[in-house]
Design an enzyme around this catalytic site. Structure first.
Site, PDB file in Angstrom:
ATOM      1  N   ALA A 121       3.990   3.964  -0.788  1.00 55.33           N
ATOM      2  CA  ALA A 121       3.118   3.148  -1.633  1.00 55.33           C
ATOM      3  C   ALA A 121       3.702   1.748  -1.821  1.00 55.33           C
ATOM      4  CB  ALA A 121       2.914   3.821  -2.990  1.00 55.33           C
ATOM      5  N   TYR A 122       5.019   1.677  -2.009  1.00 59.97           N
ATOM      6  CA  TYR A 122       5.688   0.386  -2.169  1.00 59.97           C
ATOM      7  C   TYR A 122       5.565  -0.440  -0.890  1.00 59.97           C
ATOM      8  CZ  TYR A 122       9.594  -2.910  -2.221  1.00 59.97           C
ATOM      9  OH  TYR A 122      10.370  -4.038  -2.128  1.00 59.97           O
ATOM     10  N   LEU A 123       5.833   0.176   0.243  1.00 57.50           N
ATOM     11  CA  LEU A 123       5.774  -0.551   1.515  1.00 57.50           C
ATOM     12  C   LEU A 123       4.349  -0.992   1.837  1.00 57.50           C
ATOM     13  CD1 LEU A 123       8.283   1.555   3.634  1.00 57.50           C
ATOM     14  CD2 LEU A 123       8.629  -0.732   2.692  1.00 57.50           C
ATOM     15  N   LYS A 126       3.790  -4.073  -0.232  1.00 61.43           N
ATOM     16  CA  LYS A 126       4.494  -5.210   0.365  1.00 61.43           C
ATOM     17  C   LYS A 126       3.774  -5.672   1.627  1.00 61.43           C
ATOM     18  CE  LYS A 126       7.659  -6.868  -1.033  1.00 61.43           C
ATOM     19  NZ  LYS A 126       7.786  -7.923  -2.076  1.00 61.43           N
TER      20      LYS A 126
END
Length: 209
Positions: A121-123, A126
């Site tokens: 989810a973070y990637l 980003k």
């Protein structure tokens, strides 16, 4: 001297960026923080500050700003609201303010987040922020380090457009790379990954310019 807005100045890497800029003969850091109780630590060092929340209007944060280093992160709590939409909101404000360069601290794996086993989810957030920056018409540099460590840096890195293998790099050397990326001779509109290495940071950046 150019005024550099450091977004995420209260973070571990952000503080290192602010200190490098303060020691520079070219740049004047403006530390952007979210809470009033975070201001004093910078003001006591004679560092200019601005209050700004990535979930709110950011137009005031880029007044009289020449360039931006985006080193903020939600710590996994608000990846869409902060790491993605907050970043995009700041890009919009920067464009309206005629900011001359936007340096984005991204992450290895952001080029293909669906392939990630962890932090997907973070990637993804980003990735979306990076793609928005590429389409923004802002002059940009996107820096994608491997896993961050707190060991002492040596001013040397390995830089490629894409590494097949994952690896690590010190926060010291990431901060130095972000600051080097502010310089015009470091290239423009480039995206690259960095890991621990043996090449001086300035020389490594010459390879992408």
């Amino acid at each position: 001297m150019e005024n550099i807005l450091v977004v995420g100045a209260n973070g571990t890497t952000g503080k290192k960026v602010v200190n490098l800029l303060k020691a520079s003969q070219y740049f004047n850091p403006i530390a952007m923080v979210r809470k009033e109780d975070q201001l004093a630590q910078f003001k006591n060092e004679g560092i200019d500050t601005v209050l700004g929340d990535l979930e709110e209007n950011l137009a005031h944060t880029v007044k009289n700003i020449d360039k931006v280093i985006f080193a903020a992160g939600s710590g996994g709590e608000k990846v869409v609201a902060v790491d993605q939409e907050g970043a995009k909101s700041l890009m919009d404000a920067s464009k309206k303010a005629n900011v001359k360069r936007f340096v984005m601290l991204s992450s290895m794996g952001a080029d293909n987040p669906d392939a990630a086993e962890d932090l997907k989810a973070y990637l993804k957030a980003k990735h979306n922020a990076d793609e928005y920056l590429k389409q923004s018409n802002l002059n940009y540099m996107i820096v994608r380090p491997g896993s961050l460590t707190n060991e002492k840096g040596n001013g040397k890195i390995s830089l490629q457009r894409h590494f097949e293998e994952h690896g690590s790099i010190t926060r010291d050397d990431v901060a130095q790379t972000l600051v080097h990326s502010l310089h015009e001779d470091a290239g423009s509109n480039e995206t690259f990954e960095i890991l621990e290495g043996d090449t001086l940071i300035g020389k490594a950046l010459d390879s992408v310019s």
